[in-house]
Write a protein that holds these residues in place. Structure first.
Motif, PDB file in Angstrom:
ATOM      1  N   ALA A  45     -10.232 -19.494 -16.400  1.00  0.00           N
ATOM      2  CA  ALA A  45     -11.238 -20.674 -16.393  1.00  0.00           C
ATOM      3  C   ALA A  45     -12.663 -20.367 -16.406  1.00  0.00           C
ATOM      4  CB  ALA A  45     -10.857 -21.349 -14.967  1.00  0.00           C
ATOM      5  N   THR A  46     -13.516 -20.884 -17.352  1.00  0.00           N
ATOM      6  CA  THR A  46     -14.876 -20.492 -17.589  1.00  0.00           C
ATOM      7  C   THR A  46     -15.471 -21.871 -17.528  1.00  0.00           C
ATOM      8  OG1 THR A  46     -14.112 -18.809 -19.014  1.00  0.00           O
ATOM      9  CG2 THR A  46     -16.488 -19.713 -19.073  1.00  0.00           C
ATOM     10  N   TYR A  47     -16.600 -21.732 -16.447  1.00  0.00           N
ATOM     11  CA  TYR A  47     -17.406 -23.149 -16.299  1.00  0.00           C
ATOM     12  C   TYR A  47     -18.676 -23.054 -16.765  1.00  0.00           C
ATOM     13  CZ  TYR A  47     -13.319 -23.993 -13.151  1.00  0.00           C
ATOM     14  OH  TYR A  47     -12.068 -24.026 -12.639  1.00  0.00           O
ATOM     15  N   LYS A  57     -18.154 -17.357 -15.862  1.00  0.00           N
ATOM     16  CA  LYS A  57     -16.725 -16.996 -15.825  1.00  0.00           C
ATOM     17  C   LYS A  57     -16.411 -16.833 -14.454  1.00  0.00           C
ATOM     18  CE  LYS A  57     -13.601 -13.586 -17.613  1.00  0.00           C
ATOM     19  NZ  LYS A  57     -13.328 -12.332 -18.353  1.00  0.00           N
ATOM     20  N   LYS A  58     -15.375 -17.742 -14.019  1.00  0.00           N
ATOM     21  CA  LYS A  58     -15.132 -17.716 -12.484  1.00  0.00           C
ATOM     22  C   LYS A  58     -14.331 -16.535 -12.158  1.00  0.00           C
ATOM     23  CE  LYS A  58     -13.377 -19.458  -8.764  1.00  0.00           C
ATOM     24  NZ  LYS A  58     -14.430 -19.409  -7.393  1.00  0.00           N
ATOM     25  N   GLY A  59     -14.896 -15.750 -10.964  1.00  0.00           N
ATOM     26  CA  GLY A  59     -14.197 -14.535 -10.640  1.00  0.00           C
ATOM     27  C   GLY A  59     -15.081 -13.197 -10.950  1.00  0.00           C
ATOM     28  N   GLU A  60     -16.035 -13.570 -11.932  1.00  0.00           N
ATOM     29  CA  GLU A  60     -16.654 -12.245 -12.562  1.00  0.00           C
ATOM     30  C   GLU A  60     -16.941 -11.504 -11.390  1.00  0.00           C
ATOM     31  OE1 GLU A  60     -18.545 -12.116 -16.705  1.00  0.00           O
ATOM     32  OE2 GLU A  60     -19.433 -13.479 -15.389  1.00  0.00           O
ATOM     33  N   VAL A  65     -10.457 -14.808 -10.251  1.00  0.00           N
ATOM     34  CA  VAL A  65     -10.364 -15.303 -11.530  1.00  0.00           C
ATOM     35  C   VAL A  65      -9.393 -16.390 -11.331  1.00  0.00           C
ATOM     36  CG1 VAL A  65     -11.317 -13.283 -12.929  1.00  0.00           C
ATOM     37  CG2 VAL A  65      -8.524 -13.711 -12.367  1.00  0.00           C
ATOM     38  N   GLN A  66      -9.263 -17.339 -12.146  1.00  0.00           N
ATOM     39  CA  GLN A  66      -8.313 -18.549 -12.291  1.00  0.00           C
ATOM     40  C   GLN A  66      -7.384 -18.118 -13.742  1.00  0.00           C
ATOM     41  OE1 GLN A  66     -10.801 -21.865 -11.707  1.00  0.00           O
ATOM     42  NE2 GLN A  66     -10.362 -21.736  -9.576  1.00  0.00           N
TER      43      GLN A  66
END
Lengths: 124, 124
Positions: A45-47, A57-60, A65-66
Motif C-alpha cells: 500500500a502506497t498512499y 509508502k506505508k510502513g517505510e 507495511v501493508q
C-alpha cells in the motif's frame, strides 16, 4: 489500465485499508494516481500524504507495511478498498491496530482498543 | 459534543459504512457537520451528497436506510466509521450489497458480487 475518478477530490481519492482476515477497518488514507499505480506495481500500500504533499509508502519508517491481497473499487470509481495483510499487526501511528480506536459514547470519544506498540519505541 | 476536523476536506469528512454483523465495507460517502449531527440525533446514517449539494438521508428513496449501531472516529478526527444494520441488505444504488462489487484483476475491473435488487424496480 483501471481508470479511477480523481477529479472530484482534486487529484485524490480515499483508500480504505481493511484487514484481509478479520474484516477490521484499519485506516483511511488518500491516493493520487501515482500512489495507486505504485500500489498495483509493488503489491504494498502506497498512499499520498496530504500533510507532507508526498507519496507515502506505508510502513517505510515503522516497518508496518501493508501487503495488498485484493483491491476493490466502488460503483463511482472514486474510492478504493484495499484488503491487506498488516505487518506488525498495527496500522495506526499511535500504536493501535486500527486508527478507529475511538468510539462515540454520548457526547464524547472513548478509546475502546488496546495499544499494540509504543510509538516512542517505533518512531525513534 | 464530539469535535471532528472538517477543515482538511473543505467542510466534509469521509464516512465509511460497515456491516455491523459481517464486517463487510458497504460504501463510503461524505458528511458535513450537519449530516454528522443528524446521524447522531436520529440513529440513521445521513450523509452529504457532493453531486446534489444537499443532505442525503440514506435510504429515503429506496427504503434502504442504515441503522447506526456504533460510530468510530479515527486518530486524526477526520474520518468516521459507521457500523450499521443495512435495511434491505443492499447499500449500493446499483443493486449490490456493497458499492465495492468490483475487483481489480490485472488491468481491468471485474464484478465479483451478485445483485440483491433491480435498481429499476426500486428507483421508479
Amino acid at each position: 489500465m483501471v481508470k479511477l475518478d480523481y477529479k472530484k477530490g482534486n487529484g485524490l481519492i480515499p483508500a480504505i485499508a481493511q484487514d484481509d482476515k478479520t474484516g477490521e477497518v484499519l485506516m483511511l488514507a488518500y491516493m493520487n494516481e501515482q500512489a495507486f499505480t505504485e500500489t498495483l506495481k509493488t503489491g504494498k500500500a502506497t498512499y499520498y500524504s496530504r500533510s507532507r504533499n508526498a507519496l507515502w509508502k506505508k510502513g517505510e519508517t515503522s516497518g508496518h507495511v501493508q501487503n495488498v491481497k485484493e483491491i476493490r473499487v466502488d460503483c463511482d470509481n472514486d474510492t478504493v478498498l484495499l484488503k491487506v495483510e498488516q505487518i506488525g499487526n498495527a496500522a495506526c501511528h499511535k500504536g493501535y491496530k486500527s486508527c478507529f480506536f475511538s468510539k462515540v459514547v454520548g457526547n464524547d470519544l472513548k478509546i475502546v482498543e488496546s495499544k499494540i506498540f509504543d510509538p516512542k519505541e517505533v518512531y525513534k
